[in-house]
Design a protein around this motif. Structure first.
Motif, PDB file in Angstrom:
ATOM      1  N   THR A  93       0.813  -1.217   0.000  1.00 14.70           N
ATOM      2  CA  THR A  93       0.000   0.000   0.000  1.00 14.70           C
ATOM      3  C   THR A  93       0.848   1.270   0.000  1.00 14.70           C
ATOM      4  OG1 THR A  93      -0.174   0.081   2.429  1.00 14.70           O
ATOM      5  CG2 THR A  93      -1.844  -1.191   1.248  1.00 14.70           C
ATOM      6  N   VAL A  94       2.164   1.143   0.040  1.00 17.15           N
ATOM      7  CA  VAL A  94       3.026   2.329   0.106  1.00 17.15           C
ATOM      8  C   VAL A  94       2.801   3.256  -1.087  1.00 17.15           C
ATOM      9  CG1 VAL A  94       5.425   3.074  -0.200  1.00 17.15           C
ATOM     10  CG2 VAL A  94       4.853   1.445   1.587  1.00 17.15           C
ATOM     11  N   ILE A  95       2.733   2.699  -2.298  1.00 13.59           N
ATOM     12  CA  ILE A  95       2.704   3.544  -3.489  1.00 13.59           C
ATOM     13  C   ILE A  95       1.422   4.375  -3.534  1.00 13.59           C
ATOM     14  CG2 ILE A  95       2.827   3.590  -5.995  1.00 13.59           C
ATOM     15  CD1 ILE A  95       5.405   2.686  -4.535  1.00 13.59           C
ATOM     16  N   LEU A  96       0.272   3.731  -3.525  1.00 11.15           N
ATOM     17  CA  LEU A  96      -0.978   4.491  -3.563  1.00 11.15           C
ATOM     18  C   LEU A  96      -1.231   5.216  -2.248  1.00 11.15           C
ATOM     19  CD1 LEU A  96      -3.638   2.458  -5.576  1.00 11.15           C
ATOM     20  CD2 LEU A  96      -2.613   4.656  -6.115  1.00 11.15           C
ATOM     21  N   GLY A  97      -0.666   4.715  -1.156  1.00  6.78           N
ATOM     22  CA  GLY A  97      -0.799   5.424   0.114  1.00  6.78           C
ATOM     23  C   GLY A  97      -0.187   6.807   0.043  1.00  6.78           C
ATOM     24  N   GLU A 228       5.017  12.376  -4.001  1.00  8.97           N
ATOM     25  CA  GLU A 228       6.208  13.216  -3.947  1.00  8.97           C
ATOM     26  C   GLU A 228       7.403  12.486  -3.347  1.00  8.97           C
ATOM     27  OE1 GLU A 228       4.491  17.711  -3.405  1.00  8.97           O
ATOM     28  OE2 GLU A 228       4.370  16.368  -1.672  1.00  8.97           O
ATOM     29  N   ASP A 229       7.169  11.784  -2.240  1.00  4.33           N
ATOM     30  CA  ASP A 229       8.277  11.143  -1.519  1.00  4.33           C
ATOM     31  C   ASP A 229       7.780   9.817  -0.945  1.00  4.33           C
ATOM     32  OD1 ASP A 229      10.413  10.391   0.088  1.00  4.33           O
ATOM     33  OD2 ASP A 229      10.870  12.458   0.701  1.00  4.33           O
ATOM     34  N   TYR A 230       7.900   8.769  -1.738  1.00  6.95           N
ATOM     35  CA  TYR A 230       7.400   7.456  -1.318  1.00  6.95           C
ATOM     36  C   TYR A 230       8.181   6.915  -0.127  1.00  6.95           C
ATOM     37  CZ  TYR A 230       4.929   7.616  -5.784  1.00  6.95           C
ATOM     38  OH  TYR A 230       4.115   7.997  -6.825  1.00  6.95           O
TER      39      TYR A 230
END
Length: 280
Positions: A93-97, A228-230
Motif C-alpha cells: 500500500t506504500v505507493i498508492l498510500g 512526492e516522496d514514497y
C-alpha cells in the motif's frame, strides 16, 4: 524480454507480488486510456542481485513501481526496503498510500473539519486510512457497493451512504476517488460555500464536469496524481502499519489468471483490489 546487465548502483528485483489498481488499469484495458502500455505500479519483490556500490543485501524485500512483470532492474535509491515486521500486503500500500496522502496535503484537512470521500475503492479507502490515522475522524463515504461501504466503516468512516442517499449537508473538504462523473458532481454538491476538493482518480469513466455548485458556492477544486516522496511515506507507514490494510486485497491471482480477471471485472461484483502472485 531480456533484462539488462546490472550497472553501478543498480539492483535486480525479482517480483513476489503485484497489486491491481482496478479503476485505472481497467480504464486502459477497456479503451479509456492509451494502449498498449505496461500495467501496474504496485510491486513487492526481493533483491536478487546487486551492482557495484550497492549496500542493499541480496534477499532484502523491497517495494517498487515496476508493475505486472516478473523482474526488473532499478536504481537502488529508487526501491523502498521493507522491515521484517511488515507483512507483504501491507507493504504494497506504500505507493498508492503516498499518492493519496499527497492529494490530501493539497487540501490540508484540519482535525475539526468534515470530509466527504466519493468512492470506496483502493484510493478512497487509503484516503480514509490516511485521514483517520492523522486525527481527522469526521469522514463520510459515498459508495454504491454495500460491501465496500461496510469495509469503509471498519476503516474508520463515521458514516457511509449509497449515492443519492446522503442527506443534504455541508462538508469542508471533498476527496474524489470514484472516477465517476456523477460521483464527482454529487461530491461537490455536498460541499459548503468556500469548500475545497481534490481529484485523486485518474482512470475516469467519462469527463468530470463542474456542477452549478462549483460557481454558486465558490468552491476550489485541485488535482493530484503521483506521489512526492514514497520513502518518507513508507517511514510513516511502517510506524502505523495496520494488518487491516491487507483486507484491501481480498482476491489472489496467479499471473496466468490476470488477463481473464480483467474480462471478469467488466461486471459487478468487483473486489477493491487484487494481488497477483509471481513464482519465479
Amino acid at each position: 524480454m531480456p533484462l539488462p546487465s546490472l550497472g553501478a548502483g543498480e539492483v535486480l528485483v525479482r517480483t513476489r507480488l503485484t497489486a491491481v489498481s482496478l479503476g485505472s488499469e481497467r480504464s486502459v484495458v477497456e479503451g479509456f486510456g492509451p494502449f498498449p502500455m505496461l500495467l501496474g505500479y504496485q510491486t513487492l519483490g526481493v533483491v536478487e542481485a546487486r551492482g557495484p556500490g550497492v549496500t542493499l543485501p541480496v534477499g532484502q524485500r523491497v517495494v517498487t513501481t515496476l508493475g505486472h512483470a516478473s523482474a526488473g532492474v532499478h536504481r537502488a535509491e529508487r526501491v523502498i526496503p521493507v522491515p521484517e515486521r511488515v507483512a507483504d500486503r501491507v507493504a504494497l500500500t506504500v505507493i498508492l498510500g503516498e499518492e493519496t496522502a499527497k492529494g490530501l496535503r493539497k487540501v490540508r484537512p484540519e482535525v475539526s473539519e468534515r470530509v466527504l470521500i466519493a468512492g470506496a475503492g483502493l484510493l478512497g479507502l487509503l484516503s480514509l486510512f490516511n485521514l483517520t490515522r492523522r486525527g481527522v475522524h469526521d469522514v463520510t463515504v459515498l459508495e454504491p457497493d454495500a460491501e465496500r461501504r461496510a469495509l469503509a466503516l471498519t476503516f474508520g468512516a463515521k458514516a457511509a451512504f449509497a449515492p443519492g442517499e446522503l442527506p443534504h449537508d455541508a462538508f469542508d473538504v471533498g476527496v474524489e476517488c470514484s472516477a465517476s462523473p456523477a460521483g464527482f458532481a454529487e461530491l461537490l454538491g455536498h460541499l459548503r460555500p468556500g469548500g475545497r476538493a481534490v481529484v485523486l482518480s485518474d482512470g475516469n469513466w467519462g469527463a468530470l464536469t463542474l456542477p452549478r455548485e462549483f460557481h454558486s458556492r465558490e468552491l476550489t477544486v485541485t488535482a493530484s496524481s503521483d506521489g512526492e516522496d514514497y520513502a518518507a511515506y513508507a517511514t510513516w507507514l511502517w510506524e502505523h502499519a495496520d494488518g487491516r490494510l491487507a483486507e484491501l486485497f481480498p482476491v489472489t491471482l496467479t499471473r496466468e489468471q490476470l488477463p481473464r480477471a480483467f474480462r471478469k471485472w467488466r461486471q459487478w461484483p468487483r473486489p477493491v483490489s487484487a494481488v497477483v502472485e509471481w513464482n519465479g
